[in-house]
Write a protein that holds these residues in place. Structure first.
Motif, PDB file in Angstrom:
ATOM      1  N   LEU A 145      -2.190  10.474  13.337  1.00  0.00           N
ATOM      2  CA  LEU A 145      -2.830  11.545  12.563  1.00  0.00           C
ATOM      3  C   LEU A 145      -1.824  12.580  12.067  1.00  0.00           C
ATOM      4  O   LEU A 145      -2.020  13.188  11.016  1.00  0.00           O
ATOM      5  N   ALA A 146      -0.752  12.788  12.812  1.00  0.00           N
ATOM      6  CA  ALA A 146       0.264  13.781  12.430  1.00  0.00           C
ATOM      7  C   ALA A 146       1.507  13.093  11.883  1.00  0.00           C
ATOM      8  O   ALA A 146       1.866  11.990  12.303  1.00  0.00           O
ATOM      9  N   ASP A 150       4.963  11.514  22.483  1.00  0.00           N
ATOM     10  CA  ASP A 150       5.566  10.202  22.726  1.00  0.00           C
ATOM     11  C   ASP A 150       4.447   9.165  22.662  1.00  0.00           C
ATOM     12  O   ASP A 150       3.253   9.524  22.654  1.00  0.00           O
ATOM     13  N   ASP A 151       4.817   7.895  22.628  1.00  0.00           N
ATOM     14  CA  ASP A 151       3.801   6.855  22.747  1.00  0.00           C
ATOM     15  C   ASP A 151       3.107   7.001  24.100  1.00  0.00           C
ATOM     16  O   ASP A 151       3.756   7.198  25.128  1.00  0.00           O
ATOM     17  N   MET A 157      -2.015   5.094  22.760  1.00  0.00           N
ATOM     18  CA  MET A 157      -1.911   5.485  21.357  1.00  0.00           C
ATOM     19  C   MET A 157      -0.454   5.777  21.025  1.00  0.00           C
ATOM     20  O   MET A 157       0.311   6.229  21.882  1.00  0.00           O
ATOM     21  N   PRO A 158      -0.060   5.535  19.777  1.00  0.00           N
ATOM     22  CA  PRO A 158       1.326   5.812  19.381  1.00  0.00           C
ATOM     23  C   PRO A 158       1.573   7.295  19.168  1.00  0.00           C
ATOM     24  O   PRO A 158       0.636   8.083  18.972  1.00  0.00           O
ATOM     25  N   SER A 159       2.833   7.666  19.196  1.00  0.00           N
ATOM     26  CA  SER A 159       3.233   9.042  18.927  1.00  0.00           C
ATOM     27  C   SER A 159       2.641   9.523  17.603  1.00  0.00           C
ATOM     28  O   SER A 159       2.625   8.790  16.617  1.00  0.00           O
ATOM     29  N   GLY A 160       2.140  10.751  17.599  1.00  0.00           N
ATOM     30  CA  GLY A 160       1.516  11.308  16.404  1.00  0.00           C
ATOM     31  C   GLY A 160       0.014  11.142  16.374  1.00  0.00           C
ATOM     32  O   GLY A 160      -0.654  11.692  15.505  1.00  0.00           O
ATOM     33  N   GLY A 213       3.040  15.335  25.789  1.00  0.00           N
ATOM     34  CA  GLY A 213       1.904  15.566  24.915  1.00  0.00           C
ATOM     35  C   GLY A 213       1.654  17.055  24.763  1.00  0.00           C
ATOM     36  O   GLY A 213       2.172  17.876  25.545  1.00  0.00           O
ATOM     37  N   LEU A 214       0.897  17.415  23.764  1.00  0.00           N
ATOM     38  CA  LEU A 214       0.500  18.799  23.528  1.00  0.00           C
ATOM     39  C   LEU A 214      -1.013  18.850  23.515  1.00  0.00           C
ATOM     40  O   LEU A 214      -1.652  18.182  22.704  1.00  0.00           O
TER      41      LEU A 214
END
Length: 294
Positions: free
Chosen positions: A30-31, A145-146, A180-183, A207-208
């Protein structure tokens, strides 16, 4: 039941429907990658400064955290705080129960190898109220990260939001790992049971996590002190509103209003049209006129 994973092109209404049904949903990629790299780089010093800090058993002994004044250290994270997809989903989930909502907390979390799984919990337990069908907040975990099951991807108990904590516990053994992948972003309801996973890999995963609460509730973090107006001015009006630099509601039914003129970050009017609906006890000026017979 695996956590539903949707493409970034998905309509917000579809993602919201899955979130309401299952209590959680993943939207992949998404990002933008460059934004994720920027946030990760800005958080590095904060994570490193947390090394050796003694945490509670709940937070983990091999987990680094950054929460206080996070946006000072990582201003790029503001673009994750008010991502357009996030705002659309938050509008759908929260606005039926408030005039505006706000950022409750913002925390960077880096789980290191050897960390045990965090106890499963609900994020809305800090509010001593529970009303069936009313969500007090939502959470969004951004993958810096992933995320895999091996490296501690967030554990989620699908459908656990359907159990009122005052009456029943869901089957907490029925958790699924967030892969889930990074982003990518994991959206979950405040009433959904979840927790960080055990990191059995050889590398940390970061993660954030942002939470968003109804505007008439007190924020978990005091953003006005962490980010005074001189600092908040670097952010957009929508971001400042989420931080709390605007009132909730209109007219006589507003909460947190401010009549001074010495705060450059303050917004007299919420920047999003959907956040300006008059929902007071007497309604609009036209309603008042109709009631009075004038």
């Amino acid at each position: 039941m695996p956590i539903s994973s949707l493409e970034p092109s998905v309509e917000a209404a579809t993602a919201t429907e899955v979130l309401r049904r299952d209590g959680a949903v993943i939207i992949k990629n998404l990002a933008a990658p460059e934004l994720i790299r920027s946030v990760s780089a800005e958080l590095r010093d904060k994570f490193d400064a947390d090394r050796g800090t003694e945490h509670s058993g709940f937070d983990g002994s091999l987990t680094l955290r950054c929460s206080a004044s996070l946006l000072r250290a990582a201003p790029s994270a503001a673009d994750l705080m008010d991502h357009n997809m996030l705002i659309a989903i938050a509008d759908a989930i929260l606005l039926p129960h408030c005039a505006t909502y706000q950022l409750g907390s913002m925390t960077g979390i880096e789980i290191h190898p050897g960390e045990k799984a965090q106890p499963l919990h609900r994020d809305d337990s800090l509010y001593p109220i529970e009303i069936s069908g009313l969500e007090l907040q939502i959470g969004v975990m951004w993958a810096l990260d992933d995320f895999t099951e091996e490296n501690g991807g967030t554990r989620v108990v699908p459908n656990s939001h359907r159990f009122m904590r005052s009456w029943h516990l869901p089957d907490l053994s029925a958790w699924e790992s967030t892969v889930m992948p990074s982003g990518s972003a994991l959206f979950y309801l405040g009433s959904t049971w979840h927790g960080g996973g055990a990191n059995n890999s050889t590398a940390p995963r970061a993660g954030l996590i942002n939470t968003y609460s109804l505007g008439w509730l007190r924020q978990e973090s005091n953003h006005y002190l962490e980010l005074p107006s001189s600092t908040a001015m670097q952010f957009t009006p929508r971001q400042r509103a989420l931080l709390g630099y605007t009132a909730h509601g209109c007219g006589d039914d507003s909460i947190g209003k401010y009549d001074g003129d010495d705060c450059p970050a303050w917004l007299d009017t919420p920047p999003e049209p959907a956040w300006r609906d008059e929902r007071g006890q007497v309604g609009t000026a036209e309603n008042v006129q109709a009631q009075s017979g004038d």
